[in-house]
Scaffold this active site. Structure first.
Site, mmCIF file in Angstrom:
data_model
loop_
_atom_site.group_PDB
_atom_site.id
_atom_site.type_symbol
_atom_site.label_atom_id
_atom_site.label_comp_id
_atom_site.label_asym_id
_atom_site.label_seq_id
_atom_site.Cartn_x
_atom_site.Cartn_y
_atom_site.Cartn_z
ATOM 1 C CG HIS A 1 -56.660 2.937 -68.182
ATOM 2 N ND1 HIS A 1 -55.540 3.482 -68.762
ATOM 3 C CD2 HIS A 1 -56.267 2.518 -66.951
ATOM 4 C CE1 HIS A 1 -54.518 3.386 -67.925
ATOM 5 N NE2 HIS A 1 -54.935 2.815 -66.812
ATOM 6 C CG ASN B 1 -49.993 3.481 -67.176
ATOM 7 O OD1 ASN B 1 -50.955 3.193 -67.894
ATOM 8 N ND2 ASN B 1 -50.061 3.470 -65.860
HETATM 9 FE FE1 HDE Z 1 -54.667 -1.074 -64.866
HETATM 10 N N1 HDE Z 1 -56.598 -1.676 -64.964
HETATM 11 N N2 HDE Z 1 -54.615 -1.639 -62.931
HETATM 12 N N3 HDE Z 1 -52.768 -0.372 -64.668
HETATM 13 N N4 HDE Z 1 -54.686 -0.524 -66.751
HETATM 14 C C1 HDE Z 1 -57.371 -1.584 -66.053
HETATM 15 O O1 HDE Z 1 -58.761 -3.282 -66.883
HETATM 16 C C2 HDE Z 1 -55.516 -2.417 -62.320
HETATM 17 C C3 HDE Z 1 -51.997 -0.392 -63.553
HETATM 18 C C4 HDE Z 1 -53.638 -0.070 -67.489
HETATM 19 O O2 HDE Z 1 -56.929 0.154 -72.890
HETATM 20 C C5 HDE Z 1 -58.698 -2.289 -65.894
HETATM 21 O O3 HDE Z 1 -59.710 -3.637 -68.907
HETATM 22 C C6 HDE Z 1 -55.081 -2.725 -60.994
HETATM 23 C C7 HDE Z 1 -50.622 -0.133 -63.863
HETATM 24 C C8 HDE Z 1 -54.066 0.253 -68.827
HETATM 25 O O4 HDE Z 1 -58.304 -1.418 -72.211
HETATM 26 C C9 HDE Z 1 -58.575 -2.917 -64.493
HETATM 27 C C10 HDE Z 1 -53.900 -2.061 -60.821
HETATM 28 C C11 HDE Z 1 -50.606 0.063 -65.223
HETATM 29 C C12 HDE Z 1 -55.430 -0.052 -68.860
HETATM 30 C C13 HDE Z 1 -57.209 -2.463 -64.050
HETATM 31 C C14 HDE Z 1 -53.609 -1.394 -62.038
HETATM 32 C C15 HDE Z 1 -51.952 -0.082 -65.700
HETATM 33 C C16 HDE Z 1 -55.779 -0.536 -67.548
HETATM 34 C C17 HDE Z 1 -59.900 -1.438 -66.155
HETATM 35 C C18 HDE Z 1 -53.051 -1.982 -59.568
HETATM 36 C C19 HDE Z 1 -49.385 0.405 -66.090
HETATM 37 C C20 HDE Z 1 -56.371 0.152 -70.008
HETATM 38 C C21 HDE Z 1 -60.419 -1.855 -67.521
HETATM 39 C C22 HDE Z 1 -52.517 -3.187 -59.183
HETATM 40 C C23 HDE Z 1 -48.391 -0.624 -66.102
HETATM 41 C C24 HDE Z 1 -56.414 -1.033 -70.927
HETATM 42 C C25 HDE Z 1 -59.628 -2.996 -67.888
HETATM 43 C C26 HDE Z 1 -57.293 -0.744 -72.101
HETATM 44 C C27 HDE Z 1 -57.049 -0.968 -67.207
HETATM 45 C C28 HDE Z 1 -56.686 -2.828 -62.881
HETATM 46 C C29 HDE Z 1 -52.467 -0.570 -62.203
HETATM 47 C C30 HDE Z 1 -52.266 0.084 -67.088
HETATM 48 C C31 HDE Z 1 -59.670 -2.587 -63.510
HETATM 49 C C32 HDE Z 1 -55.822 -3.581 -59.990
HETATM 50 C C33 HDE Z 1 -49.441 -0.118 -62.887
HETATM 51 C C34 HDE Z 1 -53.215 0.803 -69.950
HETATM 52 O O5 HDE Z 1 -58.594 -4.312 -64.568
#
Ligand code: HDE
Length: 689
Positions: A74, A147
C-alpha cells in the site's frame, strides 16, 4: 522580523504555514538569517568548498534525509479529511462513541491506496485498493483498515510475506512494477487454492475502479460490536459509495496509466476542491452466534463473504470527505493505521488474518516513522483527551513536566497523573478459549471454490467476459506454460465455462485435469446480485467527466447546450482543442481549452463529444491523437455526441455509427437528452469482447 520560515514545531509538532511577504527572511533551521543561498562558501573563485559552510551542510544534510521508508504494501496512496455522521443511536448494539446519537459527527482521515506498486507507481494498476479510515472518536482513535474487495488471498497471516513477495517485483530484476501479471504471482496463487475466490475479484472490474469515489469498501474480517451489558454482536463493515460503483475497462486502464498516472488522486483532489464531496454510507451486516454456527462457511475465514441477500447491510451513517490535505507528507505519508486501534464497543474476533495484522501494523510504523512517538504526529494523535506514562524516545514532543511517571503512586492529586478506569476503560469480550497448542488450519476453512463460483455466477455477461479477459491477459504474461495450466486446472473447480474460455484464450492445446480439491465445489449457492457492479450501476452521471473536442468555427450554441446539460447533471465538462489557447466559434467568440488534444485522450473522460467544422474535421483526421480519441471512445463503449465530425470518424475507421453515437445537429436530438443517456455510463451493446 516576522515568523520567517515559521520553523517552530509546537509541542504537538503541528505543521505550519510557510510564511511569506516582503519582509520575511530566509534562515537556517537555527534561525540565523542567510545572506547568500546561491553560492557555496569556497576558497578562491574556483577553489574547493569549505567545511565551515554551516548553511550548505545543514541544507544538504536535511535534503539527504527527506525520505522515509515507503510502506511495504500500500505504498502508493492518497488521503483526505472528512467526517462520519451517524444516522441513529445504536445503543442496543454498541457503546462505541460514534454510534451513540443521531447526527453525531466524528472527524476522520481516509487513505486510499493500491497494494503492490511502489510509491511512484501509476494509479490504474489492476490491484486491490486500500480503504483505510481513521476515526478520531471521543473515546480514542478507531482505525477500520479495509480494502475495496471483501475477501483476501490467504487465511493465515503467516503467508502474507510470501504472498506479497510473489506479487511484487521479482527480486533479481526488480520488475514488473505494480502488477501481478508475472510468473511469481501466478505460481504462488496457483499453489494456494484458498486464494481462488480473491483471484476472481481481482480479475474482475473491481480491481480497476474508475476512481476511489466510485468503489465500495469492506472491513473484510468479522468484528464484534459490544453493548453496555457486554452483549456482543458479530459485524461485517461495508462502505457504499453514494456516487454509485463504476470501473474502467482494462484497455482504458493501460492507456490512462500513460496519459495520467495520477488519475485517481487527481480525481479525488479535484472533486473535493470543487466542492463535490465524495460520500459513502457505512453499512453493517449484523449477526449472532446462532447465524455464525449455521452459516455455510466459517465467519472467521477472510476468504469468504456473507452474501448481502442472506444478511442485509444496514446503513448506519455517512462518511463525507470534504477537505484535502495541507501537506501530503505530513498527513498522507505519515498517517499510521493500526488494526489494533479499536475503541470500547468494538472488539476483534479470532480471524487468523486479523490477529496477525494486529501485530504487523504497529511494528511497521516503527520502521517507517522511526520512533514509538509516531502517535505525537498530528494526523495520528487522538483528538480526545489522552494521558499515559509513556515517555522519551526519538523525537518525543509530548513530554511530562512533573516528577511522576509511574503508577500506582502516592503523590498528591495535582501531580499524581492518570489512573485506569474499570468502568469506562476498554475491556475485551470474555470469550472462552481453549484447545491444544498446534499449527493447524481449521477444517471449516477448507472449501476454496464454492464462493468463487458464486461470485462468477453473479456477474453479468459483460463482467464475466472481463474476468475471462483478465485471466487471459495476466497468464499470457507468464513465461511458464505449467503455471498457466495449473491456474486453468484450478478454475475447473470454479466453473467449467470459465476454465474453458481461459484455456482457449491462452491457446492451450488441451484442458488440464482439475486440481484435486479439499472440498467438492458447491453448485447450490444462489446468485448474489449485490456482487455485480453493472447490476448496481449508477443512476446518474453526476461527478463524471465529459470531454468536448472542438475546432475553430464550430457552433458556439452547441457547446453552450452541452455545458448547460452537463452542469445540470452535476458533472464536469472540459474543452479539448488542438491548441490549449482554445478556439474561435462561428460567432467569433473565443473559448479557451482546458486541455491540448494529445494530453487529453478520451480514456480520461466518461463520455465525449466531437464538434467540428468540415475543415476542422479534416484537420483532426490527419492527427493520430484525434483518431485515437474517437476510436478509443468507440472501443471503450462510450457515448459520443458529435456534429460535423464525419471526416474524423471515417479516418478512424468508424464507418457505421451505432446508437451510442448521437448527432447533435440532427433534428430531434438535444444535448440534454444525450447527457441523460450518459447515466448508463457505457453503451455495452457495442461490447464485442
Ligand atoms: Fe494490510 N498492511 N496486511 N491488509 N493494509 C499494511 O501497514 C498486513 C490486509 C491494508 O493507507 C501495512 O501501515 C498483514 C487485509 C491497508 O496506510 C502492514 C496482512 C486488508 C493498508 C500490513 C494484511 C489490509 C495496509 C503496510 C495479512 C484489508 C494501508 C504499511 C495478515 C482488510 C494503510 C502499513 C494505509 C497496510 C500488514 C492483510 C488493508 C505491513 C500482515 C486483509 C488498507 O502492516
Amino acid at each position: 522580523m516576522t515568523d520567517g520560515n515559521a520553523g517552530r514545531p509546537g509541542n504537538g509538532g503541528e505543521t505550519h504555514q510557510q510564511a511569506s511577504g516582503d519582509d520575511v527572511r530566509l534562515t537556517t533551521q537555527q534561525g540565523v538569517v542567510v545572506g547568500d543561498d546561491q553560492n557555496t562558501l569556497r576558497a578562491g573563485e574556483r577553489g574547493p568548498a569549505l567545511l565551515e559552510d554551516f548553511h550548505f551542510r545543514e541544507k544538504i544534510f536535511h535534503f539527504d534525509h527527506e525520505r522515509i521508508p515507503e510502506r511495504v504494501v500500500h505504498a502508493r496512496g492518497f488521503g483526505a479529511h472528512g467526517y462520519f455522521e451517524n444516522y441513529e443511536p445504536l445503543r442496543d448494539l454498541t457503546v462505541a462513541d460514534p454510534f451513540r446519537e443521531a447526527g453525531r459527527r466524528t472527524e476522520v482521515f481516509v487513505r486510499f491506496s493500491t497494494v503492490a506498486g511502489n510509491k511512484g507507481s501509476f494509479d490504474l494498476a489492476r490491484d486491490v485498493r486500500g480503504f483505510a479510515v481513521k476515526m478520531y472518536t471521543g473515546e480514542g482513535n478507531w482505525d477500520l483498515v479495509g480494502n475495496n474487495i471483501p475477501v483476501f488471498f490467504i487465511q493465515d497471516a503467516i503467508k502474507f510475506p510470501d504472498m506479497v513477495h510473489a506479487a511484487k517485483q521479482e527480486p533479481d530484476r526488480g520488475f514488473p512494477q505494480a502488477q501481478t501479471a508475472h510468473d511469481n504471482f501466478w505460481d504462488f496463487v496457483s499453489l494456494t487454492p484458498e486464494s481462488t475466490h480473491m483471484l476472481l475479484w481481482i480479475m474482475s472490474d473491481r480491481a480497476i475502479p474508475r476512481s476511489f469515489r466510485f468503489m465500495e469498501g469492506f472491513g473484510v474480517h468479522t468484528f464484534r460490536l459490544v453493548n453496555a451489558e457486554g452483549r456482543s454482536t458479530f459485524v461485517k463493515f461495508h462502505w457504499k459509495p453514494k456516487q454509485g460503483m463504476q470501473s474502467v475497462v482494462w484497455n482504458e486502464a493501460l492507456k490512462i496509466n500513460g496519459a495520467d498516472p495520477d488519475f485517481h488522486r487527481r480525481d479525488l483532489w479535484d472533486a473535493i476542491g470543487s466542492g463535490d464531496f465524495p460520500e459513502w454510507e457505512l453499512g453493517m451486516q449484523l449477526f449472532d452466534e446462532e447465524f455464525a454456527d449455521n452459516f455455510e462457511f466459517d465467519i472467521l475465514d477472510p476468504t469468504k463473504i456473507i452474501p448481502e441477500e442472506q444478511v442485509p447491510v444496514r446503513r448506519v451513517g455517512k462518511l463525507v470527505l470534504d477537505r484535502v490535505v495541507d501537506n501530503f507528507f505530513a498527513e498522507t505519508e505519515q498517517v499510521a493505521f493500526c488494526t489494533q486501534n479499536i475503541i470500547p464497543g468494538i472488539d476483534f474476533t479470532d480471524d487468523p488474518l486479523l490477529q496477525g495484522r494486529n501485530f504487523s501494523y504497529l511494528d511497521t510504523q516503527l520502521k517507517r516513522l522511526g520512533s514509538p512517538n509516531f502517535t505525537h504526529l498530528p494526523v495520528n494523535a487522538p483528538k480526545c483527551p489522552f494521558a499515559t506514562f509513556q515517555q522519551d524516545g526519538h523525537m518525543a514532543t509530548v513530554n511530562p513536566t512533573n516528577r511522576v511517571n509511574y503508577e500506582p503512586n502516592s503523590w498528591p492529586s495535582e501531580i499524581k497523573g492518570p489512573r485506569e478506569d474499570p468502568e469506562r476503560g476498554f475491556t475485551s469480550v470474555p470469550e472462552t478459549v481453549s484447545g491444544p497448542k498446534r499449527r493447524l488450519r481449521a477444517e471449516s476453512f477448507a472449501d476454496h471454490y464454492s464462493q468463487a463460483r458464486q461470485f462468477f455466477a453473479s456477474q453479468t455477461e459483460v463482467e464475466q467476459r472481463h474476468i475471462i479477459a483478465g485471466f487471459v491477459f495476466e497468464l499470457s504474461k507468464c513465461e511458464r506454460v505449467d503455471i498457466r495450466r495449473r491456474v486453468v486446472a484450478a478454475l475447473r473447480n470454479v466453473d467449467e465455462d470459465l476454465a474453458t474460455a481461459v484455456c482457449d484464450g491462452l491457446g492451450l492445446p488441451d484442458l488440464p485435469e482439475p486440481l484435486p480439491a479439499a472440498r467438492e465445489t458447491r453448485t447450490d449457492l444462489p446468485e448474489s446480485p449485490a456482487l455485480s457492479i453493472l447490476r448496481n450501476g449508477p443512476e446518474t452521471f453526476a461527478g463524471r467527466k465529459f470531454g468536448i473536442l472542438v475546432t475553430d468555427g464550430v457552433d458556439g450554441k452547441l457547446i453552450s447546450a452541452l455545458r448547460e446539460a452537463v452542469t445540470a447533471e452535476k458533472a464536469i465538462l472540459e474543452i479539448i482543442a488542438m491548441k490549449v489557447g482554445g478556439i474561435v466559434t462561428a460567432d467569433g467568440e473565443r473559448i479557451e481549452a482546458d486541455e491540448k488534444l494529445d494530453g487529453a485522450p478520451s480514456v480520461v473522460y466518461d463520455a465525449v463529444a466531437v464538434l467540428a467544422t468540415d475543415e476542422g474535421a479534416a484537420q483532426l483526421a490527419s492527427l493520430p491523437p484525434a483518431r485515437d480519441f474517437v476510436s478509443d471512445a468507440y472501443a471503450h463503449c462510450k457515448f459520443v455526441a458529435h456534429s460535423g465530425a464525419a471526416a474524423l470518424f471515417t479516418a478512424a475507421g468508424l464507418t457505421e455509427l451505432d446508437a451510442g453515437f448521437v448527432d447533435l445537429s440532427a433534428p430531434g436530438t438535444s444535448a440534454a437528452d444525450f447527457v441523460t443517456r450518459c447515466r448508463e455510463v457505457r453503451y455495452w451493446t457495442r461490447f464485442a469482447g
